[in-house]
Design a protein around this motif. Sequence first.
Motif, short mmCIF file in Angstrom:
data_model
loop_
_atom_site.label_atom_id
_atom_site.label_comp_id
_atom_site.label_asym_id
_atom_site.label_seq_id
_atom_site.Cartn_x
_atom_site.Cartn_y
_atom_site.Cartn_z
N LEU A 115 4.26 -12.82 -5.80
CA LEU A 115 5.23 -11.73 -5.81
C LEU A 115 4.53 -10.38 -5.91
O LEU A 115 4.88 -9.42 -5.20
CB LEU A 115 6.22 -11.91 -6.96
CG LEU A 115 7.30 -10.83 -7.09
CD1 LEU A 115 8.15 -10.79 -5.83
CD2 LEU A 115 8.16 -11.09 -8.32
N ALA A 116 3.52 -10.29 -6.79
CA ALA A 116 2.78 -9.03 -6.92
C ALA A 116 2.09 -8.67 -5.61
O ALA A 116 2.06 -7.50 -5.20
CB ALA A 116 1.76 -9.15 -8.05
N ARG A 117 1.54 -9.65 -4.92
CA ARG A 117 0.85 -9.37 -3.65
C ARG A 117 1.81 -8.93 -2.57
O ARG A 117 1.47 -8.08 -1.74
CB ARG A 117 0.10 -10.63 -3.21
CG ARG A 117 -1.16 -10.90 -3.99
CD ARG A 117 -2.26 -9.95 -3.62
NE ARG A 117 -2.84 -10.27 -2.32
CZ ARG A 117 -3.74 -9.52 -1.70
NH1 ARG A 117 -4.14 -8.37 -2.22
NH2 ARG A 117 -4.24 -9.88 -0.53
N LEU A 118 3.02 -9.49 -2.55
CA LEU A 118 4.00 -9.08 -1.54
C LEU A 118 4.36 -7.60 -1.72
O LEU A 118 4.39 -6.83 -0.75
CB LEU A 118 5.26 -9.95 -1.65
CG LEU A 118 5.12 -11.40 -1.20
CD1 LEU A 118 6.39 -12.18 -1.54
CD2 LEU A 118 4.85 -11.48 0.30
N VAL A 119 4.63 -7.20 -2.96
CA VAL A 119 4.98 -5.79 -3.20
C VAL A 119 3.77 -4.89 -3.01
O VAL A 119 3.88 -3.77 -2.51
CB VAL A 119 5.57 -5.63 -4.62
CG1 VAL A 119 6.00 -4.19 -4.86
CG2 VAL A 119 6.75 -6.57 -4.82
N GLN A 120 2.60 -5.38 -3.38
CA GLN A 120 1.38 -4.61 -3.20
C GLN A 120 1.13 -4.33 -1.71
O GLN A 120 0.74 -3.21 -1.33
CB GLN A 120 0.20 -5.39 -3.79
CG GLN A 120 -1.10 -4.61 -3.85
CD GLN A 120 -2.27 -5.49 -4.24
OE1 GLN A 120 -2.32 -6.67 -3.92
NE2 GLN A 120 -3.24 -4.92 -4.94
N GLY A 121 1.37 -5.31 -0.86
CA GLY A 121 1.20 -5.11 0.58
C GLY A 121 2.16 -4.08 1.12
O GLY A 121 1.80 -3.23 1.96
N ALA A 122 3.43 -4.13 0.66
CA ALA A 122 4.41 -3.14 1.10
C ALA A 122 3.98 -1.74 0.67
O ALA A 122 4.12 -0.76 1.44
CB ALA A 122 5.78 -3.48 0.53
N ALA A 123 3.46 -1.60 -0.55
CA ALA A 123 3.00 -0.30 -1.02
C ALA A 123 1.84 0.21 -0.17
O ALA A 123 1.77 1.41 0.17
CB ALA A 123 2.58 -0.40 -2.49
N ALA A 124 0.92 -0.69 0.21
CA ALA A 124 -0.18 -0.29 1.08
C ALA A 124 0.33 0.19 2.44
O ALA A 124 -0.20 1.15 3.02
CB ALA A 124 -1.13 -1.47 1.27
N GLY A 125 1.38 -0.46 2.94
CA GLY A 125 1.97 -0.04 4.21
C GLY A 125 2.63 1.32 4.13
O GLY A 125 2.74 2.03 5.13
N VAL A 126 3.08 1.72 2.95
CA VAL A 126 3.65 3.06 2.77
C VAL A 126 2.55 4.12 2.80
O VAL A 126 2.72 5.20 3.36
CB VAL A 126 4.43 3.14 1.43
CG1 VAL A 126 4.86 4.58 1.14
CG2 VAL A 126 5.65 2.23 1.48
N VAL A 127 1.40 3.80 2.22
CA VAL A 127 0.33 4.79 2.06
C VAL A 127 -0.37 5.11 3.37
O VAL A 127 -0.61 6.29 3.71
CB VAL A 127 -0.69 4.28 1.02
CG1 VAL A 127 -1.92 5.20 0.98
CG2 VAL A 127 -0.06 4.18 -0.35
N ASN A 128 -0.72 4.10 4.14
CA ASN A 128 -1.67 4.30 5.23
C ASN A 128 -1.22 5.23 6.35
O ASN A 128 -2.00 6.06 6.81
CB ASN A 128 -2.10 2.94 5.79
CG ASN A 128 -3.22 2.33 4.98
OD1 ASN A 128 -4.39 2.55 5.23
ND2 ASN A 128 -2.86 1.56 3.96
N PRO A 129 0.02 5.14 6.86
CA PRO A 129 0.39 6.08 7.93
C PRO A 129 0.43 7.53 7.46
O PRO A 129 0.33 8.44 8.29
CB PRO A 129 1.78 5.59 8.36
CG PRO A 129 2.27 4.75 7.25
CD PRO A 129 1.07 4.15 6.59
N GLN A 130 0.56 7.76 6.16
CA GLN A 130 0.57 9.14 5.68
C GLN A 130 -0.79 9.81 5.88
O GLN A 130 -0.87 11.02 6.08
CB GLN A 130 0.96 9.20 4.20
CG GLN A 130 2.14 8.34 3.79
CD GLN A 130 3.35 8.52 4.68
OE1 GLN A 130 3.61 9.60 5.19
NE2 GLN A 130 4.10 7.43 4.87
#
Length: 485
Positions: A115-130
Amino acid sequence: MVCPPDGVTAPARDTADPRRWPALGVGLVAAFMTLLDISIVNVAIPSIDRALRATPSDLQWVLSGYALTFGLVLVPAGRFGDLRGRRTAFVVGVALFTLTSALAGLARSPEWLVLARLVQGAAAGVVNPQVAGLIQELFRGPERARPFGLLGATIGISTAVGPLLGGLLIHLGGTEHGWRWVFFVNVPVGIVAVLLGWRLLPARPSTAHADRRGLDPVGVALLGVGVVALLLPLVQREQWHSPWRWLLLPFGLATLVAFGIWERRYGRRREPLFDLRLFQIRSYLLGAVIALVYFGGFTAIFFIVTLYLQDGLGYSALVAGVTITPFALGSAATSALGGRIVNRYGRPLVALGLGAVVVGLVAVVLVLRVGAGAPVPLLLAAPLLLAGLGSGLVIAPNQTLTLAEVPVPLAGSGAGMLQTGQRIGSATGIAAVGTLFFATLGTRGDWSLAFRHSVLLAAGIIAVALVAALVDIGRGRARPGRRHR
């Protein structure tokens, strides 16, 4: 037709923002941290298995769940940054990534960690295009080459250095708890990035077209379903054995076609989630194709090298990481150079890099056949160094060329779609190369043969990207009046 870049970007500043380089530095550190977690966890899997008594399915989700949610949110997150300002999206994404990294390190059960990895991946996806959007916003024209070169170097090095850093942390922390430090290492870096990001990044988007801009929820839903349908059977290839899973691939493609139709209709009234007219920009279309194909072969290399060395030959996680270090060093050296000279040489520079990677991977196969009996890590050093030198001339320059003509108001979503293609390419490449590896191993029982065949397949995938680059170079010479800006 898409308007020329100079006609759609924000009004020029009289003076450059003095905080733009520090802001870029914060963004690159955050991008490095999030991209590192794609590869660093690979070497920790045996330790996680022993500590949490995880099933093979749990371990697969620890690896693939991160990539799945990462690719799922890239484009919507990029669009949100275009609309609401990159600082808000960046800070929220890094804060969530930091929190979930701490939770992953504290995991007491496989379910907790997944579960932590799933949310962590989503957070990484928020950061990178910025980060890519920030470069488009703060830098103009040819001066974007250097920051895009640094971003490309960050992408390449973070992927290559992950096994080394992971092996080192596990070695220092011990086999029982060392894997936790693979996640804990993100926490202090993330806290500093949140504080500096809030202070240095621009607060609001610089655009005068806010009246036509919306989040496009239908487009978000269609793109999300399509990406998940494509990625899920690929990232779960080892645990999901039902042949019915492959029906998700045509379903995913059909959903993406529906996404394209919806975006075209929605774009007549408001600005869509992703402006399909970006694909009318030749540099963006070709660069996206090269990135998609190259990441299919590039990411698979580290997967099969660590698998071969650790599971096949019995080397430690640290030795496996050190073996890949020449690739990381070579990529670091040429990424900085490629970012500086890409405006001078253009697409031929990318083709040169692709050719060097192919030659380096073929050399891996040759030295293993000729040098039988010698330590494999030593045999791989020179060929992987050559491949790394080539990779640095691919990722950074291709990133620069691909996004150079993307209008600033579309920078976040354009970068998000580019990285979505990279994630799909990575999943597809690992699936294809991994399937060949295990099929050869199951038939022949020979780890070395399985590794050599898989490396040749990765080289063949990258050769396809080389052909695309050479075709573009030939077309450019045939029409010299249409030079890339």
